[in-house]
Design an enzyme around this catalytic site. Structure first.
Site, mmCIF file in Angstrom:
data_model
loop_
_atom_site.group_PDB
_atom_site.id
_atom_site.type_symbol
_atom_site.label_atom_id
_atom_site.label_comp_id
_atom_site.label_asym_id
_atom_site.label_seq_id
_atom_site.Cartn_x
_atom_site.Cartn_y
_atom_site.Cartn_z
ATOM 1 N N GLU A 1 -3.463 -21.348 -61.194
ATOM 2 C CA GLU A 1 -4.899 -21.091 -60.975
ATOM 3 C C GLU A 1 -5.140 -19.887 -60.074
ATOM 4 O OE1 GLU A 1 -5.932 -24.969 -59.346
ATOM 5 O OE2 GLU A 1 -6.186 -24.087 -57.369
ATOM 6 N N HIS B 1 -8.216 -23.833 -65.731
ATOM 7 C CA HIS B 1 -8.836 -24.184 -64.447
ATOM 8 C C HIS B 1 -10.344 -24.360 -64.638
ATOM 9 C CE1 HIS B 1 -9.387 -22.769 -59.996
ATOM 10 N NE2 HIS B 1 -9.086 -24.049 -60.025
ATOM 11 N N ASP C 1 -2.457 -32.911 -58.379
ATOM 12 C CA ASP C 1 -2.421 -31.525 -57.890
ATOM 13 C C ASP C 1 -1.758 -31.494 -56.516
ATOM 14 O OD1 ASP C 1 -2.908 -28.906 -57.174
ATOM 15 O OD2 ASP C 1 -5.036 -28.926 -57.718
ATOM 16 N N ASP D 1 -16.211 -23.972 -59.028
ATOM 17 C CA ASP D 1 -16.291 -22.540 -58.689
ATOM 18 C C ASP D 1 -16.107 -21.653 -59.920
ATOM 19 O OD1 ASP D 1 -13.725 -23.874 -57.433
ATOM 20 O OD2 ASP D 1 -13.046 -21.852 -57.909
ATOM 21 N N GLU E 1 0.727 -30.476 -60.734
ATOM 22 C CA GLU E 1 0.167 -29.122 -60.657
ATOM 23 C C GLU E 1 0.509 -28.451 -59.331
ATOM 24 O OE1 GLU E 1 -4.086 -29.184 -60.993
ATOM 25 O OE2 GLU E 1 -4.286 -27.156 -60.221
ATOM 26 N N TRP F 1 -2.631 -23.931 -48.014
ATOM 27 C CA TRP F 1 -3.698 -24.899 -48.308
ATOM 28 C C TRP F 1 -3.828 -25.060 -49.808
ATOM 29 C CZ3 TRP F 1 -8.267 -24.876 -51.066
ATOM 30 C CH2 TRP F 1 -9.031 -26.067 -50.947
ATOM 31 N N ASN G 1 -13.986 -17.700 -55.408
ATOM 32 C CA ASN G 1 -14.391 -18.646 -54.369
ATOM 33 C C ASN G 1 -14.029 -18.156 -52.960
ATOM 34 O OD1 ASN G 1 -15.466 -21.014 -53.416
ATOM 35 N ND2 ASN G 1 -13.872 -22.357 -54.236
ATOM 36 N N ARG H 1 -2.396 -22.752 -65.896
ATOM 37 C CA ARG H 1 -3.583 -23.266 -65.210
ATOM 38 C C ARG H 1 -4.659 -22.196 -64.963
ATOM 39 N NH1 ARG H 1 -6.442 -26.608 -64.493
ATOM 40 N NH2 ARG H 1 -6.568 -26.996 -62.283
ATOM 41 N N TYR I 1 -6.635 -32.321 -49.371
ATOM 42 C CA TYR I 1 -7.229 -31.648 -50.526
ATOM 43 C C TYR I 1 -7.576 -32.678 -51.618
ATOM 44 C CZ TYR I 1 -7.689 -29.625 -55.021
ATOM 45 O OH TYR I 1 -8.189 -29.351 -56.257
ATOM 46 N N HIS J 1 -1.294 -28.764 -54.870
ATOM 47 C CA HIS J 1 -2.029 -27.687 -54.181
ATOM 48 C C HIS J 1 -1.135 -26.832 -53.270
ATOM 49 C CE1 HIS J 1 -5.903 -25.805 -53.057
ATOM 50 N NE2 HIS J 1 -6.284 -26.328 -54.205
ATOM 51 N N ARG K 1 -7.290 -37.051 -63.128
ATOM 52 C CA ARG K 1 -6.501 -36.525 -62.014
ATOM 53 C C ARG K 1 -6.658 -37.462 -60.828
ATOM 54 N NH1 ARG K 1 -7.473 -30.991 -58.519
ATOM 55 N NH2 ARG K 1 -8.816 -32.402 -57.345
ATOM 56 N N HIS L 1 -11.786 -35.651 -62.038
ATOM 57 C CA HIS L 1 -11.154 -35.766 -60.714
ATOM 58 C C HIS L 1 -11.456 -37.102 -60.053
ATOM 59 C CE1 HIS L 1 -11.112 -31.160 -59.721
ATOM 60 N NE2 HIS L 1 -10.543 -31.436 -60.871
ATOM 61 N N GLU M 1 -9.651 -28.833 -67.532
ATOM 62 C CA GLU M 1 -10.237 -29.451 -66.328
ATOM 63 C C GLU M 1 -11.760 -29.344 -66.394
ATOM 64 O OE1 GLU M 1 -9.333 -27.304 -62.733
ATOM 65 O OE2 GLU M 1 -9.642 -29.069 -61.477
HETATM 66 C C1 GCO Z 1 -8.246 -27.347 -59.048
HETATM 67 C C2 GCO Z 1 -8.208 -26.428 -57.892
HETATM 68 C C3 GCO Z 1 -9.456 -26.262 -57.107
HETATM 69 C C4 GCO Z 1 -9.262 -25.144 -56.072
HETATM 70 C C5 GCO Z 1 -10.500 -24.338 -55.989
HETATM 71 C C6 GCO Z 1 -10.319 -23.132 -55.104
HETATM 72 O O1 GCO Z 1 -7.196 -27.762 -59.474
HETATM 73 O O2 GCO Z 1 -9.341 -27.581 -59.541
HETATM 74 O O3 GCO Z 1 -7.048 -26.645 -57.108
HETATM 75 O O4 GCO Z 1 -9.912 -27.434 -56.535
HETATM 76 O O5 GCO Z 1 -8.929 -25.627 -54.824
HETATM 77 O O6 GCO Z 1 -10.861 -23.956 -57.263
HETATM 78 O O7 GCO Z 1 -11.305 -22.210 -55.369
HETATM 79 MG MG MG Z 2 -5.501 -26.983 -58.603
#
Ligand code: GCO
Ligand code: MG
Length: 409
Positions: free
Chosen positions: A269, A319, A217, A323, A243, A409, A37, A290, A159, A219, A147, A122, A346
């Site tokens: 991830e 994951h 998450d 993407d 997560e 991020w 991504n 993940r 996010y 993040h 989630r 989600h 997921e």
């Molecule tokens: C998740 C991830 C995604 C990522 C994305 C980045 O838990 O699904 O955090 O949302 O941000 O895949 O490419």
């Molecule tokens: Mg994630």
């Protein structure tokens, strides 16, 4: 069976995807996902310029040999671009082998260890009303595990929460990558986040009851001590997992988090090899892996991680945002079905244009995914439809704190 061609297909139906199609002298083709991504063209070039010339003439059945050759002969090991490129080759070769055998891929990985694959969806909302509506919407769509991501007072863009809910089926779907020439700037305030999140989980538990598995998450935004505090403050709400609570390049950070909380931890991830997990798994500092098939060297790479994890009762939580292409998702589902230490998967629905480019055989019924019974992965690509949607520049957002400092991020 010799490889006669390998084509790198970059397309952008609803978002960018890199797909490798390998063709053999027996007329069997296989697909692999090479989507990274926001850095898609780096993998496309790695494949096109440095891998495709090495594949022509190779025996398509020698998957482990191809994996070891691509990993070791490059000299430069690991890294997301390399491991995603290796994944594309690995998955395409597994697709070919399973088609040649006339079996769905999971049969070659040991056969099904379960009837279906528990998936989580989600839910998100800018306030509690919107969040509750989103949770109900996901439950009606069949998700049993949810989630929960939420806006935070004092932060403009968080996010996991769309700034404007869309319409219809996908109204709560959050797509972080934007088709913009520059990455979008978002803002972040960890103190505001830590103050707000426990109250949201308290409200969700009292509305939806004790039984629904809830995930969250973080993040990658917290320090170890902040993550420890969040894990502790969420204990009363019995999360399935927290997560990416810290940026886990520093595996030791999770030791500190672990010492303070029994909230289960999921991470990985952005990892791409078993070495990224070495301390985390051996010292049992996490509960869920993940990674995706796409970013860890394919089925062959991820299986090595999951088999290592199994010795320590660490489970999978692969994951699966959009993407990960339908090809990458199918590969994950075959692995999910076959391994013993499965945890959860997921799952975000792909958009309608994506489903025109990739014809998938997966099913989602009663909260359970299944990759289907077609020989191979069960995904076919429509090359004309792919060509109708050429690559478009797109970036993931980035964060700045109120004083202008760049933050994770
Ligand atoms: C998740 C991830 C995604 C990522 C994305 C980045 O838990 O699904 O955090 O949302 O941000 O895949 O490419
Ligand atoms: Mg994630």
């Amino acid at each position: 069976m010799r490889i006669t061609a390998a084509d790198v297909i970059v397309s952008s139906p609803d978002r960018n995807f890199v797909t490798l199609q390998i063709t053999t002298d027996e007329g069997i083709t296989g697909l692999g996902d090479g989507t990274l991504n926001g850095r898609e063209l780096a993998v496309a070039s790695y494949l096109q310029d440095h891998v495709v010339p090495l594949l022509i003439g190779r025996d398509a059945h020698r998957i482990e040999d191809a994996w070891q050759f691509l990993y070791r002969s490059a000299y430069w090991r690991r890294g997301p671009v390399t491991m995603t490129a290796i994944a594309a080759v690995d998955v395409a070769l597994w697709d070919i082998k399973a088609k040649a055998a006339g079996m769905p891929l999971y049969q070659l990985l040991g056969g099904a260890s379960r009837d279906g694959i528990m998936a989580y969806g989600h839910a998100s909302g800018r306030d509690l009303e919107e969040l509750f509506d989103s949770i109900r919407h996901h439950q009606e769509a069949g998700f049993r595990s949810i989630r929960v991501q939420t806006s935070v007072p004092g932060i403009d863009a968080v996010y996991g929460v769309p700034s404007q809910p869309g319409a219809g089926e996908k109204r709560y779907d959050y797509e972080p990558a934007q088709r913009t020439a520059l990455p979008v700037e978002e803002d972040w305030d960890t103190a505001a986040y830590l103050r707000h999140i426990p109250s949201v989980f308290e409200a969700v538990r009292s509305e939806f009851g004790a039984e629904v598995p809830l995930l969250h998450d973080g993040h990658h935004r917290m320090t170890p001590i902040q993550a420890a505090r969040l894990g502790k403050s969420l204990e009363p709400y019995d999360l399935f997992w927290l997560e990416d609570c810290t940026p886990a390049e520093n595996q030791e950070a999770l030791r500190l988090v672990r010492q303070h909380t029994t909230t289960p931890l999921a991470i990985g991830e952005v990892f791409n090899s078993v070495w990224d997990y070495q301390t985390l798994i051996r010292e049992q500092l996490i509960d869920y892996v993940r990674s995706s098939v796409t970013h860890t060297g394919g089925i062959s790479g991820l299986r090595k991680i999951l088999d290592f994890a199994a010795q320590y009762q660490v489970k999978s939580g692969l994951h699966g945002p959009t993407d990960i292409s339908p090809v990458g998702m199918a590969a994950s589902l075959h692995l999910d079905l076959a391994i013993h230490n499965f945890g959860i998967q997921e799952y975000m629905h792909h958009g309608s244009l994506t489903n025109e480019v990739f014809r998938q055989s997966l099913t989602f019924e009663d909260g359970l995914l299944h990759p289907g019974e077609q020989p191979g992965l069960g995904v076919e690509i429509d090359l004309a439809a792919a060509a109708a949607h050429p690559y478009q520049p797109a970036y993931l957002p980035f964060n700045r704190l109120r004083d202008g400092t760049v933050h994770d991020w």
